[in-house]
Motif scaffolding. Structure first.
Motif, PDB file in Angstrom:
ATOM      1  N   ARG A  53       0.694  -1.152   0.042  1.00 28.48           N
ATOM      2  CA  ARG A  53       0.155  -0.137   0.132  1.00 28.48           C
ATOM      3  C   ARG A  53       0.739   1.276   0.110  1.00 28.48           C
ATOM      4  O   ARG A  53       2.030   1.146   0.509  1.00 28.48           O
ATOM      5  CB  ARG A  53      -1.054  -0.101   1.152  1.00 28.48           C
ATOM      6  CG  ARG A  53      -1.996  -0.899   1.107  1.00 28.48           C
ATOM      7  CD  ARG A  53      -3.095  -0.767   2.311  1.00 28.48           C
ATOM      8  NE  ARG A  53      -3.689   0.342   2.325  1.00 28.48           N
ATOM      9  CZ  ARG A  53      -4.308   0.728   3.510  1.00 28.48           C
ATOM     10  NH1 ARG A  53      -4.536  -0.019   4.335  1.00 28.48           N
ATOM     11  NH2 ARG A  53      -4.831   2.020   3.444  1.00 28.48           N
ATOM     12  N   GLN A  54       0.411   2.320  -0.435  1.00 28.47           N
ATOM     13  CA  GLN A  54       1.122   3.561  -0.421  1.00 28.47           C
ATOM     14  C   GLN A  54       1.132   3.978   1.001  1.00 28.47           C
ATOM     15  O   GLN A  54       0.410   4.247   1.778  1.00 28.47           O
ATOM     16  CB  GLN A  54       0.253   4.702  -1.160  1.00 28.47           C
ATOM     17  CG  GLN A  54       0.256   4.581  -2.598  1.00 28.47           C
ATOM     18  CD  GLN A  54       1.628   4.605  -3.279  1.00 28.47           C
ATOM     19  OE1 GLN A  54       2.484   5.637  -2.870  1.00 28.47           O
ATOM     20  NE2 GLN A  54       1.948   3.899  -4.098  1.00 28.47           N
ATOM     21  N   LEU A  55       2.644   4.458   1.396  1.00 27.14           N
ATOM     22  CA  LEU A  55       2.925   4.696   2.690  1.00 27.14           C
ATOM     23  C   LEU A  55       1.963   6.154   3.063  1.00 27.14           C
ATOM     24  O   LEU A  55       1.581   5.999   4.012  1.00 27.14           O
ATOM     25  CB  LEU A  55       4.382   4.838   2.787  1.00 27.14           C
ATOM     26  CG  LEU A  55       5.046   5.596   4.221  1.00 27.14           C
ATOM     27  CD1 LEU A  55       4.650   4.405   5.320  1.00 27.14           C
ATOM     28  CD2 LEU A  55       6.146   5.464   4.134  1.00 27.14           C
ATOM     29  N   SER A  56       2.071   7.045   2.283  1.00 23.58           N
ATOM     30  CA  SER A  56       1.115   8.208   2.463  1.00 23.58           C
ATOM     31  C   SER A  56      -0.408   8.015   2.780  1.00 23.58           C
ATOM     32  O   SER A  56      -0.717   8.666   3.821  1.00 23.58           O
ATOM     33  CB  SER A  56       1.204   9.069   1.232  1.00 23.58           C
ATOM     34  OG  SER A  56       0.675   8.446   0.040  1.00 23.58           O
ATOM     35  N   GLU A  57      -0.943   6.718   2.202  1.00 26.86           N
ATOM     36  CA  GLU A  57      -2.015   6.376   2.473  1.00 26.86           C
ATOM     37  C   GLU A  57      -2.334   5.962   3.947  1.00 26.86           C
ATOM     38  O   GLU A  57      -3.280   6.270   4.955  1.00 26.86           O
ATOM     39  CB  GLU A  57      -2.798   5.463   1.649  1.00 26.86           C
ATOM     40  CG  GLU A  57      -3.231   5.959   0.061  1.00 26.86           C
ATOM     41  CD  GLU A  57      -3.583   4.779  -0.610  1.00 26.86           C
ATOM     42  OE1 GLU A  57      -3.631   3.709  -0.095  1.00 26.86           O
ATOM     43  OE2 GLU A  57      -3.369   5.114  -1.763  1.00 26.86           O
ATOM     44  N   LEU A  58      -1.445   4.910   4.308  1.00 32.13           N
ATOM     45  CA  LEU A  58      -1.159   4.598   5.675  1.00 32.13           C
ATOM     46  C   LEU A  58      -0.903   5.542   6.826  1.00 32.13           C
ATOM     47  O   LEU A  58      -1.451   5.444   7.739  1.00 32.13           O
ATOM     48  CB  LEU A  58       0.047   3.488   5.712  1.00 32.13           C
ATOM     49  CG  LEU A  58      -0.323   2.136   5.009  1.00 32.13           C
ATOM     50  CD1 LEU A  58       0.794   1.351   4.972  1.00 32.13           C
ATOM     51  CD2 LEU A  58      -1.573   1.425   5.553  1.00 32.13           C
ATOM     52  N   ILE A  59      -0.090   6.453   6.524  1.00 31.58           N
ATOM     53  CA  ILE A  59       0.095   7.691   7.302  1.00 31.58           C
ATOM     54  C   ILE A  59      -1.074   8.554   7.474  1.00 31.58           C
ATOM     55  O   ILE A  59      -1.570   8.586   8.785  1.00 31.58           O
ATOM     56  CB  ILE A  59       1.341   8.665   6.970  1.00 31.58           C
ATOM     57  CG1 ILE A  59       2.651   7.691   6.886  1.00 31.58           C
ATOM     58  CG2 ILE A  59       1.240   9.762   7.675  1.00 31.58           C
ATOM     59  CD1 ILE A  59       3.797   8.361   6.230  1.00 31.58           C
TER      60      ILE A  59
END
Length: 75
Positions: A53-59
Motif C-alpha cells: 500500500r502507499q505509505l502516504s495512505e497508511l500515514i
C-alpha cells in the motif's frame, strides 16, 4: 531512537510555538508523542506488508485514527 526522541521534542516545541508558548506543556508533548507513534505504526505496517500500500495512505489512515475519538476494539 535518539533521532526519534529529538524529532518528538522538536514537534512538541513546534506545537508550543503555534500556541504562543516558549516551552512545550504536557499537552504539546502528548500530541507530539501520539503523532510520532502514529507515524511509526504506519511505517511498521507498511513494511510488514512489503510496501503493498502507499505509505502516504497508511500515514493518513494512522492520523485519522488519532482524530477519530476512540478505538473500537470489539470489531
Amino acid at each position: 531512537m535518539e533521532q526519534e526522541l529529538a524529532a518528538e521534542a522538536e514537534l512538541a516545541a513546534a506545537f508550543a510555538a503555534v500556541g504562543g508558548r516558549k516551552q512545550p506543556n504536557l499537552e504539546d508533548s502528548v500530541y507530539a508523542g501520539a503523532c510520532m507513534a502514529a507515524l511509526s505504526a504506519a511505517i511498521e505496517h507498511w513494511q510488514s506488508k512489503d510496501g503493498k500500500r502507499q505509505l502516504s495512505e497508511l500515514i493518513a489512515q494512522a492520523f485519522q485514527a488519532l482524530t477519530a475519538g476512540g478505538a473500537d476494539f470489539g470489531n
